[in-house]
Design a protein around this motif. Structure first.
Motif, PDB file in Angstrom:
ATOM      1  N   TYR A   1       4.754   7.619 -12.412  1.00  0.00           N
ATOM      2  CA  TYR A   1       5.733   6.689 -12.985  1.00  0.00           C
ATOM      3  C   TYR A   1       5.739   5.351 -12.238  1.00  0.00           C
ATOM      4  N   CYS A   2       4.825   5.204 -11.288  1.00  0.00           N
ATOM      5  CA  CYS A   2       4.818   4.005 -10.454  1.00  0.00           C
ATOM      6  C   CYS A   2       3.452   3.333 -10.455  1.00  0.00           C
ATOM      7  N   ARG A   3       2.429   4.094 -10.063  1.00  0.00           N
ATOM      8  CA  ARG A   3       1.108   3.482  -9.893  1.00  0.00           C
ATOM      9  C   ARG A   3       0.118   4.001 -10.933  1.00  0.00           C
TER      10      ARG A   3
ATOM     11  N   MET B   1      15.720   3.268   5.475  1.00  0.00           N
ATOM     12  CA  MET B   1      14.318   3.236   5.035  1.00  0.00           C
ATOM     13  C   MET B   1      14.167   4.151   3.832  1.00  0.00           C
ATOM     14  N   THR B   2      13.310   3.742   2.900  1.00  0.00           N
ATOM     15  CA  THR B   2      12.924   4.634   1.804  1.00  0.00           C
ATOM     16  C   THR B   2      11.463   4.984   2.013  1.00  0.00           C
ATOM     17  N   THR B   3      11.163   6.291   2.009  1.00  0.00           N
ATOM     18  CA  THR B   3       9.800   6.733   2.300  1.00  0.00           C
ATOM     19  C   THR B   3       9.436   7.901   1.397  1.00  0.00           C
ATOM     20  N   ASN B   4       8.123   8.096   1.219  1.00  0.00           N
ATOM     21  CA  ASN B   4       7.708   9.294   0.470  1.00  0.00           C
ATOM     22  C   ASN B   4       7.710  10.527   1.378  1.00  0.00           C
TER      23      ASN B   4
ATOM     24  N   PHE C   1      19.323  11.483  -8.563  1.00  0.00           N
ATOM     25  CA  PHE C   1      18.468  11.464  -9.749  1.00  0.00           C
ATOM     26  C   PHE C   1      18.404  10.019 -10.252  1.00  0.00           C
ATOM     27  N   ILE C   2      17.183   9.501 -10.342  1.00  0.00           N
ATOM     28  CA  ILE C   2      17.000   8.093 -10.730  1.00  0.00           C
ATOM     29  C   ILE C   2      16.399   8.041 -12.133  1.00  0.00           C
ATOM     30  N   GLU C   3      16.985   7.246 -12.994  1.00  0.00           N
ATOM     31  CA  GLU C   3      16.383   7.065 -14.322  1.00  0.00           C
ATOM     32  C   GLU C   3      15.065   6.304 -14.194  1.00  0.00           C
ATOM     33  N   PHE C   4      14.098   6.790 -14.927  1.00  0.00           N
ATOM     34  CA  PHE C   4      12.770   6.163 -14.984  1.00  0.00           C
ATOM     35  C   PHE C   4      12.946   4.760 -15.583  1.00  0.00           C
ATOM     36  N   MET C   5      12.415   3.759 -14.871  1.00  0.00           N
ATOM     37  CA  MET C   5      12.558   2.368 -15.336  1.00  0.00           C
ATOM     38  C   MET C   5      11.199   1.813 -15.775  1.00  0.00           C
ATOM     39  N   PRO C   6      11.211   0.802 -16.636  1.00  0.00           N
ATOM     40  CA  PRO C   6       9.935   0.222 -17.094  1.00  0.00           C
ATOM     41  C   PRO C   6       9.277  -0.642 -16.020  1.00  0.00           C
ATOM     42  N   LEU C   7       8.852   0.030 -14.954  1.00  0.00           N
ATOM     43  CA  LEU C   7       8.247  -0.672 -13.814  1.00  0.00           C
ATOM     44  C   LEU C   7       6.950   0.016 -13.398  1.00  0.00           C
ATOM     45  N   ASP C   8       6.408   0.847 -14.276  1.00  0.00           N
ATOM     46  CA  ASP C   8       5.197   1.595 -13.933  1.00  0.00           C
ATOM     47  C   ASP C   8       3.949   0.765 -14.215  1.00  0.00           C
ATOM     48  N   ALA C   9       2.920   0.993 -13.402  1.00  0.00           N
ATOM     49  CA  ALA C   9       1.698   0.186 -13.510  1.00  0.00           C
ATOM     50  C   ALA C   9       0.980   0.408 -14.837  1.00  0.00           C
TER      51      ALA C   9
ATOM     52  N   GLY D   1       8.760  -3.400  -4.149  1.00  0.00           N
ATOM     53  CA  GLY D   1       9.489  -2.682  -3.093  1.00  0.00           C
ATOM     54  C   GLY D   1      10.724  -2.039  -3.693  1.00  0.00           C
ATOM     55  N   GLY D   2      10.730  -0.713  -3.672  1.00  0.00           N
ATOM     56  CA  GLY D   2      11.809   0.023  -4.374  1.00  0.00           C
ATOM     57  C   GLY D   2      13.037   0.183  -3.536  1.00  0.00           C
TER      58      GLY D   2
ATOM     59  N   ARG E   1       0.831  -1.210   0.000  1.00  0.00           N
ATOM     60  CA  ARG E   1       0.000   0.000   0.000  1.00  0.00           C
ATOM     61  C   ARG E   1       0.855   1.246   0.000  1.00  0.00           C
ATOM     62  N   CYS E   2       0.319   2.292  -0.604  1.00  0.00           N
ATOM     63  CA  CYS E   2       1.026   3.571  -0.592  1.00  0.00           C
ATOM     64  C   CYS E   2      -0.025   4.669  -0.611  1.00  0.00           C
ATOM     65  N   ASP E   3       0.259   5.760   0.090  1.00  0.00           N
ATOM     66  CA  ASP E   3      -0.693   6.870   0.107  1.00  0.00           C
ATOM     67  C   ASP E   3      -0.428   7.860  -1.031  1.00  0.00           C
TER      68      ASP E   3
ATOM     69  N   VAL F   1      14.240  -0.866   4.599  1.00  0.00           N
ATOM     70  CA  VAL F   1      12.799  -1.092   4.767  1.00  0.00           C
ATOM     71  C   VAL F   1      12.083  -0.178   3.779  1.00  0.00           C
ATOM     72  N   THR F   2      11.208  -0.781   2.951  1.00  0.00           N
ATOM     73  CA  THR F   2      10.565   0.012   1.913  1.00  0.00           C
ATOM     74  C   THR F   2       9.151  -0.502   1.693  1.00  0.00           C
ATOM     75  N   GLY F   3       8.558  -0.148   0.554  1.00  0.00           N
ATOM     76  CA  GLY F   3       7.197  -0.593   0.282  1.00  0.00           C
ATOM     77  C   GLY F   3       6.917  -0.480  -1.208  1.00  0.00           C
ATOM     78  N   GLY F   4       5.685  -0.262  -1.551  1.00  0.00           N
ATOM     79  CA  GLY F   4       4.625   0.551  -0.963  1.00  0.00           C
ATOM     80  C   GLY F   4       5.248   1.673  -0.127  1.00  0.00           C
TER      81      GLY F   4
HETATM   82  N1  SAM Z   1       6.973   4.814  -0.868  1.00  0.00           N
HETATM   83  C1  SAM Z   1       8.389   4.919  -0.722  1.00  0.00           C
HETATM   84  C2  SAM Z   1       8.917   6.079  -1.546  1.00  0.00           C
HETATM   85  O1  SAM Z   1       8.122   6.804  -2.143  1.00  0.00           O
HETATM   86  O2  SAM Z   1      10.119   6.286  -1.558  1.00  0.00           O
HETATM   87  C3  SAM Z   1       9.165   3.642  -1.000  1.00  0.00           C
HETATM   88  C4  SAM Z   1       8.752   2.791  -2.160  1.00  0.00           C
HETATM   89  S1  SAM Z   1       9.023   3.504  -3.743  1.00  0.00           S
HETATM   90  C5  SAM Z   1       8.467   2.205  -4.799  1.00  0.00           C
HETATM   91  C6  SAM Z   1      10.813   3.445  -3.813  1.00  0.00           C
HETATM   92  C7  SAM Z   1      11.459   4.253  -4.893  1.00  0.00           C
HETATM   93  O3  SAM Z   1      11.138   3.701  -6.142  1.00  0.00           O
HETATM   94  C8  SAM Z   1      11.039   5.719  -4.924  1.00  0.00           C
HETATM   95  O4  SAM Z   1      12.188   6.534  -4.885  1.00  0.00           O
HETATM   96  C9  SAM Z   1      10.344   5.829  -6.251  1.00  0.00           C
HETATM   97  O5  SAM Z   1      10.496   7.098  -6.793  1.00  0.00           O
HETATM   98  C10 SAM Z   1      11.052   4.747  -7.077  1.00  0.00           C
HETATM   99  N2  SAM Z   1      10.307   4.310  -8.260  1.00  0.00           N
HETATM  100  C11 SAM Z   1       9.044   3.892  -8.342  1.00  0.00           C
HETATM  101  N3  SAM Z   1       8.715   3.574  -9.616  1.00  0.00           N
HETATM  102  C12 SAM Z   1       9.823   3.798 -10.359  1.00  0.00           C
HETATM  103  C13 SAM Z   1      10.137   3.662 -11.752  1.00  0.00           C
HETATM  104  N4  SAM Z   1       9.237   3.254 -12.624  1.00  0.00           N
HETATM  105  N5  SAM Z   1      11.380   3.978 -12.145  1.00  0.00           N
HETATM  106  C14 SAM Z   1      12.316   4.410 -11.260  1.00  0.00           C
HETATM  107  N6  SAM Z   1      12.087   4.548  -9.945  1.00  0.00           N
HETATM  108  C15 SAM Z   1      10.855   4.264  -9.492  1.00  0.00           C
END
Ligand code: SAM
Length: 326
Positions: free
Chosen positions: A28-30, A94-97, A186-194, A325-326, A21-23, A66-69
């Motif tokens: 690029y994710c959900r 921990m990785t958090t929003n 800076f993270i490159e956008f990966m093909p992991l989006d819903a 879990g990122g 779950r994520c709020d 520790v991550t999620g969601g």
């Molecule tokens: N909810 C937490 C957060 O926002 O950091 C932890 C989980 S989130 C899935 C972990 C990391 O994955 C975040 O930094 C997010 O930006 C990154 N992320 C999610 N989808 C991604 C994508 N398609 N490509 C690259 N990074 C992505």
């Protein structure tokens, strides 16, 4: 006994997703349309996580993230951090929003958290709201400030750059790192989006980010461990650091030291694995620690050589980032 794969890579880092779950609903994710969440009984219980992490620590895992969601939406996560520290996790992060961070920070630190990564995809409130599909900008900024004013300093702030959404903010993010003396990654956008909307054109290559920032402020490379995901640079003239994470354009699979445990108890040897491995089943069927450890050793031995994003016929995994879990 230690966790080594058939390419000789030693596995020392574990990412533990404590919820699907994520709020936030980052573009690029959900998906914008509601997704199904796992039923409660499908998720690992805290004691089950603890048992698996204990086995993994005995096999050589030293770092746990520790991550999620979103980890802070699952009640009891602070206690889990305490338990992980007691197990003897060497480096606990921990990785958090950041949305719920300010009010939880003190407890997390008291529990033994060593480091924190906070996601922030825009410094502009309106854009932040468009990307995350929330109104949480002020609370995330408060979370970053609280963490940066704590023993967790310097905080790592993660931005996923998506062309047309936030790629105009590269310099602004660099200034943010300089002003606050923090680490901007800076993270490159990966093909992991819903929504399966990823395209190579939508991804902003790390080389472009480097070029733009170094044109304005000379950068000095900072030494990093081979297994680290980020190439790190400090500003020659002042405070702050940047990290470039380039899984698409400069894959770092050859030195990968990571495995992942999903919220429903599956072990994944790569973000892009086509298959994951059910450990929850073993736990709930009464397997001994020895049997679970042996299973983990044989799963890790088969870790993929690389993620294959750049190979013809690449197929993205069926599970997207929020489930893995990122
Ligand atoms: N909810 C937490 C957060 O926002 O950091 C932890 C989980 S989130 C899935 C972990 C990391 O994955 C975040 O930094 C997010 O930006 C990154 N992320 C999610 N989808 C991604 C994508 N398609 N490509 C690259 N990074 C992505």
């Amino acid at each position: 006994m230690s966790l080594v794969d058939k390419f000789g890579r030693q596995i020392t880092d574990l990412r533990v997703s404590v919820t699907d779950r994520c709020d936030f609903r980052c573009v690029y994710c959900r998906s914008a349309t509601p997704e199904n969440h796992m039923a409660h009984h499908e998720l690992l219980e805290w004691a089950e996580y603890e048992r698996l992490v204990t086995i993994l620590v005995h096999l050589g895992v030293r770092k746990v993230r520790v991550t999620g969601g979103e980890p802070l939406v699952r009640p009891g996560v602070e206690n889990f951090v305490t338990r992980l520290k007691a197990i003897g996790v060497h480096d606990l992060s921990m990785t958090t929003n950041g949305h719920l961070l300010a009010e939880r920070l003190e407890t997390l630190i008291a529990a033994g958290l060593d480091r924190i990564n906070i996601s922030l995809d825009s410094l502009d409130r309106e854009k932040f709201e468009r990307i995350t599909r929330t109104k949480a900008f002020d609370r995330v900024m408060a979370g970053i400030d609280a963490a940066q004013n704590s023993v967790l300093r310097p905080v790592k702030v993660n931005a996923v750059l998506v062309r047309g959404f936030n790629d105009d903010e590269v310099e602004a993010f660099a200034e943010f790192a300089r002003d606050r003396d923090l680490i901007m990654r800076f993270i490159e956008f990966m093909p992991l989006d819903a929504d399966r909307a990823w395209t190579r054109e939508a991804m902003v290559p790390a080389a472009e980010v480097y070029k733009r920032i170094s044109a304005r402020w000379p950068l000095v490379q900072v030494v990093h461990e081979r297994s680290e995901t980020a190439r790190k640079y400090r500003f020659a003239d002042g405070r702050g650091e940047i990290g470039l994470i380039a899984p698409v354009t400069q894959p770092f699979c050859g030195f990968c030291s990571r495995i992942r445990l999903t919220a429903d108890g599956k072990l994944r040897t790569c973000l892009f694995s086509r298959q994951d491995h059910d450990l929850k089943y073993l736990l709930r069927e009464g397997a001994t620690d020895r049997e679970i450890g042996d299973e983990i050793l044989s799963i890790v031995a088969q870790k993929e050589k690389g993620h294959r994003i750049n190979e013809p016929g690449f197929v993205p995994p069926s599970r997207t980032m929020v489930y893995i879990g990122g």
